[in-house]
Every structure is written in C-alpha cells, then in structure tokens.
Design a protein around this motif. Structure first.
Motif, PDB file in Angstrom:
ATOM      1  N   MET A  99     -12.270 -50.316  85.289  1.00 16.60           N
ATOM      2  CA  MET A  99     -13.577 -49.765  85.605  1.00 16.60           C
ATOM      3  C   MET A  99     -13.608 -49.418  87.099  1.00 16.60           C
ATOM      4  O   MET A  99     -13.259 -50.249  87.929  1.00 16.60           O
ATOM      5  N   GLU A 142     -20.068 -43.817  85.194  1.00 19.98           N
ATOM      6  CA  GLU A 142     -19.292 -45.063  85.161  1.00 19.98           C
ATOM      7  C   GLU A 142     -19.103 -45.708  86.531  1.00 19.98           C
ATOM      8  O   GLU A 142     -18.586 -46.824  86.621  1.00 19.98           O
ATOM      9  N   ARG A 201     -27.178 -46.938  79.735  1.00 16.98           N
ATOM     10  CA  ARG A 201     -25.862 -47.268  79.173  1.00 16.98           C
ATOM     11  C   ARG A 201     -25.357 -46.167  78.246  1.00 16.98           C
ATOM     12  O   ARG A 201     -24.158 -45.876  78.220  1.00 16.98           O
ATOM     13  N   GLY A 258     -23.457 -43.809  79.982  1.00 14.97           N
ATOM     14  CA  GLY A 258     -22.246 -44.326  80.594  1.00 14.97           C
ATOM     15  C   GLY A 258     -22.452 -45.056  81.906  1.00 14.97           C
ATOM     16  O   GLY A 258     -21.487 -45.454  82.561  1.00 14.97           O
ATOM     17  N   ILE A 274     -23.506 -48.163  84.462  1.00 12.51           N
ATOM     18  CA  ILE A 274     -23.400 -49.621  84.452  1.00 12.51           C
ATOM     19  C   ILE A 274     -24.836 -50.125  84.593  1.00 12.51           C
ATOM     20  O   ILE A 274     -25.383 -50.192  85.688  1.00 12.51           O
TER      21      ILE A 274
END
Length: 191
Positions: A1, A160, A176, A179, A181
């Motif tokens: 990530m 992301e 979410r 995408g 966080i």
C-alpha cells in the motif's frame, strides 16, 4: 500500500463534538415547540440537505425559522442559536495538528455557511489545513461519490494514497468504494 500523501478530516463529531438532542431542545425552546416538531422540520424533510448543499443560506434560513417555526429573535441571536453548540475535540485536534505538520491535510465536511463562518472565527484548525471541500460550496453532500472526487482533485492524489476520517459509516463506505483509505472515527484514542 502506498504511503498517505493527503489526509482529509470531517468536522462534525470528529474535530468538533455536538449533541443533536441538546441542539433540538435549544431550538425547541427558542420557538416554543416540542423537540420532535423541530426534528421533523429539520430532518424529516429536505431542509437539512438543502442547507448543507448551499441552497438555503443564513438570512433565508433565519426567515424560514421565523415564518415556519415562529422564531422571534434577531438574526444575531439566531446565528448564535444555530452555531454555538460545538466543543473542540482536543484529541482529534492534536492529531490533525501533528498530521498537518507532516502531510498535506484538508477538511471534507457536510456543513453550511453559518457554521463554517462561526468555526473559522472560533477555532484554529481551519488555518492549519491546506484547503477544504465543503458541501455548501459545491452543492454536493457526502456520501455522494462526486464530493470525494472533488477532494482528490484538490489534493492531487490517488484514492489509495488518500486518507479520509469521518464518524459516519455511509460516508466512510462511500470513500472506501472509491479506493480511499477511509477510517471511521470512534474517538481520538482509537484514531
């Protein structure tokens, strides 16, 4: 990530705490009605959404309270009634302050012009962030995906690599789904 390159904080019940029941009781006393009647007016109609989308500004809202609920105070008194119910969450404020010193930090909130003007006058955190995505300015409310896309354009980041903190489950789920966080706020210690 990827690491976070931007962080967005909601305002209500994240940075500033408020108690909706207490607010309803204050409004009800001011217009000499039962809290349930005021709740019906504000939340069981489209008024709340129209206010947060910027369709109803301060003077118009004041006029509506006068005409439809019988409010008799001045505009200055109404502004205090409408706005003066927030309490700074010192824990989340400290987190925002530390975060803003390291990562581009922004606000993303469903709000209205009266509240944000009041907040900017009374609290330091709006001066700590790089910018804001506010529902009444865009005519969009969370959890509409378009408001999150506007946030990503403002920060210039990919979903992301963008953190979003909010207290409401539908808002977190919508972020979410794009995408981001997304963190559901349950208190500063948890955050």
């Amino acid at each position: 990530m990827p690491s976070a390159r931007a962080v967005f904080f909601d305002i209500g019940n994240v940075l500033l705490r408020f108690d909706a029941r207490r607010i309803l009781r204050r409004f009800a006393r001011a217009v000499r009605r039962r809290p349930a009647e005021v709740a019906d007016y504000l939340w069981n109609s489209d008024i709340g959404e129209r206010i947060e989308r910027g369709e109803v500004g301060g003077p118009r809202l004041y006029g509506m309270f006068q005409e439809e609920l019988g409010y008799q105070g001045s505009y200055a008194q109404f502004r205090i009634l409408w706005c003066d119910h927030f309490t700074l969450d010192r824990g989340s404020h400290a987190i925002l302050k530390r975060t803003a010193a390291r990562v581009p930090t922004y606000l993303l909130s469903n709000t209205n012009v009266l509240h944000i003007d009041f907040i900017r006058e009374r609290y330091a955190f709006p001066r700590l962030v790089r910018g804001s995505i506010l529902s009444h300015e865009l005519g969009l409310r969370k959890p509409d995906p378009a408001i999150y896309r506007a946030a990503l354009r403002l920060s210039g980041t990919k979903p992301e690599e963008t953190v979003f903190v909010d207290d409401l489950k539908p808002n977190v789920e919508a972020a979410r789904a794009l995408g981001m966080i997304a963190i559901r706020f349950h208190g500063a210690a948890d955050l």
